[in-house]
Design a protein around this motif. Structure first.
Motif, PDB file in Angstrom:
ATOM      1  N   LEU A 196      38.553 -27.244   0.948  1.00 48.52           N
ATOM      2  CA  LEU A 196      39.055 -26.781   0.008  1.00 48.52           C
ATOM      3  C   LEU A 196      39.407 -25.064  -0.250  1.00 48.52           C
ATOM      4  CD1 LEU A 196      37.526 -29.399  -2.643  1.00 48.52           C
ATOM      5  CD2 LEU A 196      39.203 -30.037  -1.435  1.00 48.52           C
ATOM      6  N   GLY A 197      39.053 -24.542   1.003  1.00 51.20           N
ATOM      7  CA  GLY A 197      38.842 -22.933   1.051  1.00 51.20           C
ATOM      8  C   GLY A 197      38.069 -22.120   0.424  1.00 51.20           C
ATOM      9  N   GLY A 198      36.999 -21.683   1.535  1.00 51.32           N
ATOM     10  CA  GLY A 198      36.566 -21.306   1.016  1.00 51.32           C
ATOM     11  C   GLY A 198      35.403 -21.591   2.106  1.00 51.32           C
ATOM     12  N   ASP A 199      34.066 -19.951   2.197  1.00 49.50           N
ATOM     13  CA  ASP A 199      32.964 -20.116   3.375  1.00 49.50           C
ATOM     14  C   ASP A 199      31.596 -20.568   2.283  1.00 49.50           C
ATOM     15  OD1 ASP A 199      34.903 -20.250   5.274  1.00 49.50           O
ATOM     16  OD2 ASP A 199      34.583 -17.610   5.027  1.00 49.50           O
ATOM     17  N   PHE A 200      31.050 -21.393   3.429  1.00 47.46           N
ATOM     18  CA  PHE A 200      29.560 -21.645   3.094  1.00 47.46           C
ATOM     19  C   PHE A 200      28.569 -20.267   3.601  1.00 47.46           C
ATOM     20  CE2 PHE A 200      31.078 -26.603   2.938  1.00 47.46           C
ATOM     21  CZ  PHE A 200      30.994 -25.713   1.483  1.00 47.46           C
ATOM     22  N   THR A 201      27.553 -20.430   3.088  1.00 48.33           N
ATOM     23  CA  THR A 201      26.249 -19.288   3.764  1.00 48.33           C
ATOM     24  C   THR A 201      25.826 -20.259   4.294  1.00 48.33           C
ATOM     25  OG1 THR A 201      25.168 -19.974   1.804  1.00 48.33           O
ATOM     26  CG2 THR A 201      26.292 -17.850   1.429  1.00 48.33           C
ATOM     27  N   SER A 202      24.597 -19.561   5.753  1.00 46.40           N
ATOM     28  CA  SER A 202      24.254 -20.545   6.169  1.00 46.40           C
ATOM     29  C   SER A 202      23.339 -21.782   6.027  1.00 46.40           C
ATOM     30  CB  SER A 202      23.352 -19.576   7.800  1.00 46.40           C
ATOM     31  OG  SER A 202      23.895 -18.167   8.297  1.00 46.40           O
ATOM     32  N   SER A 203      22.125 -21.141   4.410  1.00 47.35           N
ATOM     33  CA  SER A 203      21.994 -22.112   3.983  1.00 47.35           C
ATOM     34  C   SER A 203      22.531 -23.056   3.897  1.00 47.35           C
ATOM     35  CB  SER A 203      20.815 -21.443   3.149  1.00 47.35           C
ATOM     36  OG  SER A 203      21.054 -20.005   1.799  1.00 47.35           O
ATOM     37  N   GLU A 204      23.537 -22.976   3.275  1.00 41.52           N
ATOM     38  CA  GLU A 204      24.514 -24.445   2.707  1.00 41.52           C
ATOM     39  C   GLU A 204      24.880 -25.061   3.288  1.00 41.52           C
ATOM     40  OE1 GLU A 204      26.168 -21.719  -1.055  1.00 41.52           O
ATOM     41  OE2 GLU A 204      27.464 -21.514   0.230  1.00 41.52           O
ATOM     42  N   PHE A 273      32.833 -42.512   2.624  1.00 39.92           N
ATOM     43  CA  PHE A 273      32.701 -41.309   3.212  1.00 39.92           C
ATOM     44  C   PHE A 273      32.990 -40.616   1.019  1.00 39.92           C
ATOM     45  CE2 PHE A 273      35.568 -43.877   6.063  1.00 39.92           C
ATOM     46  CZ  PHE A 273      34.395 -43.132   7.363  1.00 39.92           C
ATOM     47  N   ALA A 274      32.300 -41.178   0.332  1.00 34.24           N
ATOM     48  CA  ALA A 274      32.350 -39.972  -0.187  1.00 34.24           C
ATOM     49  C   ALA A 274      31.417 -38.589  -0.967  1.00 34.24           C
ATOM     50  CB  ALA A 274      31.186 -41.067  -1.247  1.00 34.24           C
ATOM     51  N   TRP A 275      31.271 -39.063   0.789  1.00 34.71           N
ATOM     52  CA  TRP A 275      29.784 -37.093   1.207  1.00 34.71           C
ATOM     53  C   TRP A 275      31.106 -36.576   1.444  1.00 34.71           C
ATOM     54  CZ3 TRP A 275      31.610 -35.365   5.924  1.00 34.71           C
ATOM     55  CH2 TRP A 275      32.233 -36.286   7.205  1.00 34.71           C
ATOM     56  N   LEU A 276      32.571 -37.188   1.220  1.00 31.39           N
ATOM     57  CA  LEU A 276      33.307 -35.182   1.527  1.00 31.39           C
ATOM     58  C   LEU A 276      32.778 -34.385  -0.158  1.00 31.39           C
ATOM     59  CD1 LEU A 276      36.780 -37.331   2.742  1.00 31.39           C
ATOM     60  CD2 LEU A 276      35.005 -36.098   3.920  1.00 31.39           C
ATOM     61  N   ASP A 277      32.279 -34.921  -1.314  1.00 35.97           N
ATOM     62  CA  ASP A 277      32.311 -34.753  -2.237  1.00 35.97           C
ATOM     63  C   ASP A 277      31.577 -33.252  -1.811  1.00 35.97           C
ATOM     64  OD1 ASP A 277      35.005 -35.944  -3.082  1.00 35.97           O
ATOM     65  OD2 ASP A 277      33.240 -37.457  -4.812  1.00 35.97           O
ATOM     66  N   ALA A 278      30.447 -33.191  -0.770  1.00 37.27           N
ATOM     67  CA  ALA A 278      29.504 -32.450  -0.463  1.00 37.27           C
ATOM     68  C   ALA A 278      30.475 -30.818   0.324  1.00 37.27           C
ATOM     69  CB  ALA A 278      28.767 -32.952   0.112  1.00 37.27           C
ATOM     70  N   LEU A 279      32.077 -31.041   0.305  1.00 35.68           N
ATOM     71  CA  LEU A 279      31.881 -30.393   1.420  1.00 35.68           C
ATOM     72  C   LEU A 279      33.105 -29.000   0.326  1.00 35.68           C
ATOM     73  CD1 LEU A 279      33.619 -32.868   4.355  1.00 35.68           C
ATOM     74  CD2 LEU A 279      31.696 -31.193   3.666  1.00 35.68           C
ATOM     75  N   GLY A 280      33.016 -29.501  -1.231  1.00 35.23           N
ATOM     76  CA  GLY A 280      33.272 -28.727  -1.913  1.00 35.23           C
ATOM     77  C   GLY A 280      32.643 -27.427  -2.345  1.00 35.23           C
ATOM     78  N   PRO A 281      33.418 -26.350  -2.876  1.00 37.57           N
ATOM     79  CA  PRO A 281      32.427 -25.236  -3.440  1.00 37.57           C
ATOM     80  C   PRO A 281      30.946 -25.288  -4.363  1.00 37.57           C
ATOM     81  CG  PRO A 281      34.850 -24.764  -3.848  1.00 37.57           C
ATOM     82  CD  PRO A 281      34.692 -26.006  -3.409  1.00 37.57           C
ATOM     83  N   ASN A 282      31.251 -26.354  -5.131  1.00 37.00           N
ATOM     84  CA  ASN A 282      31.077 -27.363  -5.877  1.00 37.00           C
ATOM     85  C   ASN A 282      30.103 -28.839  -4.995  1.00 37.00           C
ATOM     86  OD1 ASN A 282      29.946 -25.197  -7.713  1.00 37.00           O
ATOM     87  ND2 ASN A 282      31.027 -25.563  -9.107  1.00 37.00           N
TER      88      ASN A 282
END
Length: 317
Positions: A196-204, A273-282
């Motif tokens: 959805l745009g943006g990057d995660f930190t290593s811990s995230e 595949f509801a785990w796709l909701d874990a890939l957004g900013p929140n």
């Protein structure tokens, strides 16, 4: 060999106790305490685990999990198309964005591999491990002998199910971990990028991967329940594995029919595949919470039905 002298007081003790007419040593032993039977010590987890590891289908399943990520990585490396162009539009579907970001790093490659394998391969492997347990023994004509040892039926089911679930969990964890390693070697070790745009930190990145793997483990309980129930209903291992796979495929087909709203949300694979909701900013937990609840309800009913049926089944195999 000379016979022992009759004047020797120890001569009788040197004569074999099994010799005809010699019972003095047996009398001196005294009463022998009966051995207490412990049903819990029969069919131990270690014995069952070793048996499963030696099975050819276990080795083939492990080989598939190990070779799949390198094949996908090599295919991306040899492809002339740039996958990053497929996921640049934030208004597009997250699935296409996962493909577009597959080569962005090890974490994104692991997410794409999890999505690509989750719809069929992982379903088949879980059905294989949990559907071939009891039906496999019946197919070998050894199930009846196990119960004559005797092994309690509840104990046999518990040991078989535990090893089946443990084998499935190992495969479901091994695939994304191994894909992360292969993706890192091919495409670098940078943090994951959100579809959805943006990057995660290593811990995230590690947290989001843990959420994905954990949710996949819970969702696999439905497939395991289907396969285990069919395993006690039939004596054909292929029928149990294939039946569970076909039920999941049928659920996915029905879930794709939008005219079935709002009833299709109660299908066991609706939130697969509801785990796709874990890939957004929140992280959005609503659909994942519903998926966990439906999965636990279905699996509890299916495992309970398997227990009920097997305790009343006439074992003839």
């Amino acid at each position: 060999m000379t016979a022992p002298s009759s004047d020797d007081p120890t001569a009788a003790t040197r004569v074999a106790a099994t010799r005809k007419g010699v019972h003095d040593r047996l009398d001196s032993i005294g009463p022998v305490a009966p051995v207490e039977f412990r049903s819990r010590r029969t069919l131990g987890l270690r014995v069952e685990a070793v048996r499963q590891l030696r099975r050819r289908r276990t080795q083939v399943a492990a080989l598939l999990v190990l070779i799949l990520p390198p094949i996908i990585a090599i295919a991306f490396s040899l492809s002339s198309d740039d996958p990053s162009t497929a996921g640049g539009d934030q208004g597009g579907r997250q699935t296409s964005a996962l493909y577009g970001l597959a080569t962005a790093g090890g974490a994104n490659f692991a997410l794409f591999t999890e999505f690509a394998a989750g719809s069929f391969l992982l379903t088949v492997l879980v059905a294989l491990f949990c559907g071939d347990t009891v039906a496999g023994e019946a197919g070998w004509a050894s199930l009846r002998y196990l119960l004559v040892i005797p092994v309690r039926r509840s104990h046999l089911l518990r040991q078989k199910l535990f090893i089946g679930l443990a084998s499935s969990a190992i495969v479901l964890i091994l695939l994304p971990v191994w894909a992360y390693v292969i993706g890192g070697l091919f495409f670098g070790w940078g943090p994951a990028q959100s579809p959805l745009g943006g990057d995660f930190t290593s811990s995230e990145t590690l947290q989001r991967l843990a959420i994905v793997v954990g949710y996949t483990l819970i969702q696999s309980m439905v497939v395991a329940g289907f396969a285990f129930l069919l395993s006690v209903l039939t004596d054909a291992p292929l029928g149990a594995v294939g039946g569970a796979t076909m039920l999941v495929i049928l659920s996915n087909i029905l879930d794709s029919i939008s005219a079935l709203d709002p009833y299709r949300q109660f299908l066991p694979t609706h939130y697969q595949f509801a785990w796709l909701d874990a890939l957004g900013p929140n992280v959005i937990w609503e659909d994942m919470a519903r998926g966990v609840g439906i999965s636990l309800i279905y699996s509890s009913v299916l495992f309970g039905a398997a227990w009920w049926w097997f305790h009343r089944k006439d074992i003839v195999s």
